[in-house]
Design a protein around this motif. Structure first.
Motif, short mmCIF file in Angstrom:
data_model
loop_
_atom_site.label_atom_id
_atom_site.label_comp_id
_atom_site.label_asym_id
_atom_site.label_seq_id
_atom_site.Cartn_x
_atom_site.Cartn_y
_atom_site.Cartn_z
N GLU A 20 -5.21 4.33 -5.40
CA GLU A 20 -5.25 5.09 -4.15
C GLU A 20 -6.57 4.87 -3.42
N THR B 38 -11.17 0.33 6.36
CA THR B 38 -11.80 -0.91 6.82
C THR B 38 -11.04 -1.47 8.02
N ARG C 192 -3.58 5.31 -11.17
CA ARG C 192 -3.06 5.74 -9.87
C ARG C 192 -4.21 6.12 -8.94
N ARG D 117 2.61 3.73 11.38
CA ARG D 117 2.06 3.76 12.74
C ARG D 117 2.77 2.75 13.62
N VAL E 233 1.88 2.52 -3.33
CA VAL E 233 0.77 3.08 -4.11
C VAL E 233 0.33 4.42 -3.53
N LEU E 234 0.17 4.46 -2.21
CA LEU E 234 -0.34 5.67 -1.54
C LEU E 234 0.47 5.88 -0.27
N PRO E 235 1.53 6.67 -0.37
CA PRO E 235 2.39 6.87 0.81
C PRO E 235 1.62 7.46 1.97
N SER E 236 2.08 7.10 3.17
CA SER E 236 1.46 7.67 4.37
C SER E 236 2.55 7.74 5.44
N SER F 14 0.83 -1.21 0.00
CA SER F 14 0.00 0.00 0.00
C SER F 14 0.86 1.26 0.00
N ALA F 15 1.98 1.20 0.68
CA ALA F 15 2.82 2.39 0.84
C ALA F 15 3.39 2.84 -0.50
N ARG G 96 9.03 4.10 -3.41
CA ARG G 96 8.08 4.75 -4.33
C ARG G 96 8.83 5.65 -5.32
N ALA H 132 -10.00 -7.97 4.76
CA ALA H 132 -10.33 -6.99 5.79
C ALA H 132 -11.84 -6.81 5.87
N VAL I 150 -6.47 1.54 -1.64
CA VAL I 150 -5.67 1.61 -0.42
C VAL I 150 -6.43 2.36 0.67
N LEU J 188 -8.91 0.12 2.19
CA LEU J 188 -8.30 -0.90 3.03
C LEU J 188 -7.96 -0.32 4.40
N ARG J 189 -7.37 0.84 4.39
CA ARG J 189 -6.98 1.44 5.67
C ARG J 189 -8.21 1.77 6.51
N GLU K 14 -7.12 9.59 3.94
CA GLU K 14 -7.73 8.47 3.24
C GLU K 14 -9.24 8.61 3.22
#
Lengths: 168, 183
Positions: free
Chosen positions: B131, B140, B127, A88, A82-85, A79-80, A104, A136, B134, B137-138, B171
Motif C-alpha cells: 500500500e 509522485t 499488504r 479518475r 493492492v490499494l483500491p481507490s 495498483s487498484a 480485488r 515516475a 502504491v 506512486l500516486r 494516500e
C-alpha cells in the motif's frame, strides 16, 4: 481462449509459477465488450486489474477527452488490486473487445483458499508497481531535483516558486 | 540525486495485537547492535527486512554533494528494509544503531513461508508495504502533473488548490503514517 497462455504473456504475472497461474485463471473474469461499452467510468471504484486480450480500450478523462489506448496484451490496474481507490479516468471499448479482469475481492478469496498463490500475486504486483514508481520518480526528477517527500504545503509551494513557469 | 520516495524504507509500525506480534517475533532471528554499529550501508546489496525490537536506528544517505543527510530515526515496533521483499535493488540508505538496539531479521523466503502459513502479521506487513508503494506512486504522479502544469503557466490559485488536494488524499495520509509523522 486458453487463459493460462494469455496470462503467462502478461509481464506482471509472468513471474508466477505455473501452478499459481492455473489457480489464478480460476478466479478471473472474462469480459466481452462491444463498441462504446465502459470498462469503468470516472468515479467508479478502482479495485480491479485488467488485461486486454482482444480489441482496443480507449482511456478518457472526465470530459471524455482521449488519453490513450490499451490494446491486446496491455494491462492496467495493478495498483487498484493492492490499494483500491476511485477511478479518475474512464475506459471505453472502441470495438468488440475481450478483457480479462482480476478483482480485488477475488484476490481476498484467494488469500483464504490458496494463500501461497495470493502471496505470490501480491508480491508480483508490488514488484511491478515499484518499477512504475522508479519511472515516475525519474520523470519527476526531470522537472525538479529537490527532495519532495518531507515537505509541507508551504515547502512544496516554495519549491514550485523556485521553478519558473513559462510565460505565455 | 534520487527522490527519497522511490526507494526509502516505509518505516511502518508492526501490525497486529500484542500476542500476534509476540508469536511473530518469536519465530525470527534477533541481532543486537551497539552504539554506532552499522546495520547496512547505502548501496549494499539488498538484504533482509529488520524489525526494531528495542533501541533506535538512524537512517541517513549521502547527497549529491557527498554530505550525510539525516532521513529518520526509528524505534521499537518499526520496520526497515521491507522493500527488499519486492525489490532486489541496493539499500537506499545507511542504518546505524543509536545506543544498543535489538532487531529481528526476516528474509524474503521466511516472509513468504509465514504468509503461506497464514500468519496474520506477515500478511498484514506485506499488504502494508504494498500500500505504501502504491501511495508513493500516486503521489509522485500527482506531483509530476502539477509541476508540469505549473511550468506550463497554470494559475497560482489552481496550483495551491491542487497541492492541497494532493496533501490531503488518503494516500498522502498513508504515506505520512509510514514516515512516522502521524499516530
Amino acid at each position: 481462449m486458453n487463459l493460462v497462455s494469455v496470462m503467462v504473456r502478461c509481464p506482471p504475472l509472468a513471474v508466477l509459477p505455473m501452478a499459481a497461474m492455473v489457480e489464478l485463471t480460476r478466479v478471473v473474469e472474462v469480459l466481452k465488450l462491444s463498441a462504446g461499452d465502459a470498462l469503468f467510468q470516472p468515479g467508479d471504484p478502482a479495485d480491479s486489474f485488467y488485461l486486454v486480450h482482444e480489441g482496443t480500450v480507449a482511456l478518457v478523462d472526465a470530459q471524455r477527452q482521449p488519453l490513450g489506448n490499451i490494446t491486446a496484451g496491455q494491462h492496467i490496474g495493478e495498483s487498484a488490486v493492492v490499494l483500491p481507490s476511485t477511478h479518475r479516468i474512464g475506459a471505453i471499448a472502441r470495438g468488440p473487445s475481450l478483457v480479462i479482469a482480476l478483482r480485488r475481492a477475488a484476490v481476498e478469496q484467494l488469500w483464504e483458499r490458496q494463500p501461497p498463490v495470493a502471496a505470490l500475486l501480491e508480491v508480483a504486483f508490488t514488484r511491478w508497481i515499484m518499477q512504475d514508481l522508479r519511472k515516475a520518480n525519474d520523470e519527476l526528477l526531470q522537472l525538479c531535483d529537490e527532495p519532495l517527500d518531507n515537505l509541507t504545503h508551504q515547502g512544496l509551494r516554495q519549491v514550485l516558486s523556485g521553478i519558473t513557469p513559462a510565460k505565455g | 540525486m534520487d527522490h527519497e520516495g522511490a526507494h526509502l524504507t516505509a518505516l511502518l509500525p508492526l501490525p497486529g495485537d500484542a500476542e500476534q506480534q509476540r508469536r511473530f517475533l518469536a519465530a525470527l532471528e534477533t541481532r543486537t547492535f551497539q552504539d554506532g554499529d552499522v546495520l547496512f550501508r547505502e548501496g549494499d546489496p539488498a538484504g533482509p527486512m529488520m524489525l526494531v525490537v528495542s533501541g533506535n536506528v538512524v537512517l541517513s544517505r549521502l547527497t549529491d554533494a557527498a554530505e550525510e543527510m539525516f532521513l529518520a530515526e526509528i524505534g521499537a515496533g518499526q520496520i526497515l528494509g521491507e522493500m527488499a521483499m519486492f525489490d532486489a535493488g541496493p539499500r537506499a540508505a545507511t542504518a546505524v544503531s543509536r545506543g544498543t538496539s535489538t532487531l529481528a531479521v526476516l528474509g524474503r523466503q521466511d516472509m513468504m513461508d509465514m504468509m503461506v502459513r497464514r500468519d496474520p502479521i506477515a500478511r498484514a506487513l506485506v499488504r502494508s508495504c504494498a500500500e505504501v508503494v502504491v501511495a508513493r506512486l500516486r503521489r509522485t504522479r500527482d506531483l509530476t502533473r502539477l509541476l508540469r502544469d505549473h511550468l506550463a503557466g497554470a494559475p497560482d490559485v489552481e496550483v495551491d488548490v491542487r497541492l492541497d488536494a494532493i496533501l490531503n488524499t488518503p494516500e498522502q495520509r498513508l504515506f505520512e503514517r509510514a514516515r512516522g509523522r502521524e499516530g
